[in-house]
Design a protein around this motif. Structure first.
Motif, short mmCIF file in Angstrom:
data_model
loop_
_atom_site.label_atom_id
_atom_site.label_comp_id
_atom_site.label_asym_id
_atom_site.label_seq_id
_atom_site.Cartn_x
_atom_site.Cartn_y
_atom_site.Cartn_z
N VAL A 39 38.89 37.27 37.39
CA VAL A 39 38.71 37.98 36.14
C VAL A 39 39.67 37.46 35.08
O VAL A 39 39.32 37.23 33.95
CB VAL A 39 38.91 39.50 36.34
CG1 VAL A 39 38.84 40.24 35.02
CG2 VAL A 39 37.88 40.02 37.31
N PHE A 40 40.90 37.25 35.48
CA PHE A 40 41.89 36.72 34.55
C PHE A 40 42.78 35.76 35.31
O PHE A 40 42.95 35.86 36.50
CB PHE A 40 42.72 37.84 33.92
CG PHE A 40 43.29 38.80 34.93
CD1 PHE A 40 42.57 39.92 35.34
CD2 PHE A 40 44.54 38.60 35.48
CE1 PHE A 40 43.10 40.80 36.26
CE2 PHE A 40 45.08 39.48 36.39
CZ PHE A 40 44.34 40.59 36.78
N SER A 41 43.35 34.82 34.61
CA SER A 41 44.21 33.84 35.25
C SER A 41 45.66 34.23 35.04
O SER A 41 46.00 34.96 34.12
CB SER A 41 43.96 32.45 34.67
OG SER A 41 44.24 32.45 33.30
N ALA A 42 46.50 33.72 35.89
CA ALA A 42 47.93 34.02 35.79
C ALA A 42 48.51 33.35 34.56
O ALA A 42 48.18 32.20 34.26
CB ALA A 42 48.65 33.51 37.04
N LEU B 120 42.67 41.66 44.57
CA LEU B 120 41.59 42.63 44.68
C LEU B 120 40.46 42.28 43.72
O LEU B 120 39.28 42.36 44.08
CB LEU B 120 42.12 44.03 44.40
CG LEU B 120 41.11 45.16 44.47
CD1 LEU B 120 40.56 45.29 45.89
CD2 LEU B 120 41.72 46.46 44.01
N CYS B 121 40.79 41.88 42.50
CA CYS B 121 39.76 41.51 41.52
C CYS B 121 38.97 40.29 41.99
O CYS B 121 37.75 40.23 41.84
CB CYS B 121 40.38 41.24 40.16
SG CYS B 121 40.95 42.73 39.33
N GLN B 122 39.66 39.32 42.55
CA GLN B 122 38.98 38.13 43.05
C GLN B 122 38.10 38.47 44.24
O GLN B 122 37.03 37.90 44.41
CB GLN B 122 40.00 37.06 43.44
CG GLN B 122 40.66 36.41 42.25
CD GLN B 122 41.68 35.37 42.67
OE1 GLN B 122 41.95 35.20 43.85
NE2 GLN B 122 42.25 34.70 41.69
N LEU B 123 38.54 39.40 45.05
CA LEU B 123 37.75 39.81 46.20
C LEU B 123 36.48 40.53 45.77
O LEU B 123 35.40 40.31 46.33
CB LEU B 123 38.58 40.72 47.11
CG LEU B 123 37.91 41.26 48.36
CD1 LEU B 123 37.66 40.11 49.34
CD2 LEU B 123 38.75 42.33 48.99
#
Length: 77
Positions: A59-62, A51-54
Motif C-alpha cells: 500500500v505504501f513504501s517505506a 499486515l497491509c502487504q498480506l
C-alpha cells in the motif's frame, strides 16, 4: 518451556533487536525513553506494513529519510 511466547517476552525480544537499546548507554532517562519510543514506533510500522502487504499487496513504501523535529523545551506533555 511452553510453546507459546507471552506478549511481554515477544516485545522484549523485538526491542532487543535494536542494538542501541541492548545496553543502556544514555545517562539521561529522557533520551533512553525517546529511543524506546522510537523503537516501538518502528516495530509498529513494520507490523502494519506486513499486515497491509498480506491483505492487499504493498500500500505504501517505506520512507527513505525520516525527519524528526524536537522542540527546544523537550517533551510536549
Amino acid at each position: 518451556m511452553g510453546s507459546v511466547r507471552w506478549v511481554v517476552e515477544r516485545t522484549n525480544a523485538w526491542i532487543h533487536g535494536f542494538r542501541r537499546l541492548r545496553i543502556r548507554w544514555e545517562i539521561r532517562d529522557d533520551i533512553h525513553e525517546a529511543f524506546l519510543k522510537l523503537a516501538c514506533c518502528v516495530i509498529t510500522y513494520r507490523r502494519v506494513q506486513a499486515l497491509c502487504q498480506l491483505l492487499q499487496g504493498p500500500v505504501f513504501s517505506a520512507p527513505t529519510v525520516i525527519a524528526v523535529s524536537v522542540s527546544p523545551s523537550g517533551c510536549c506533555r
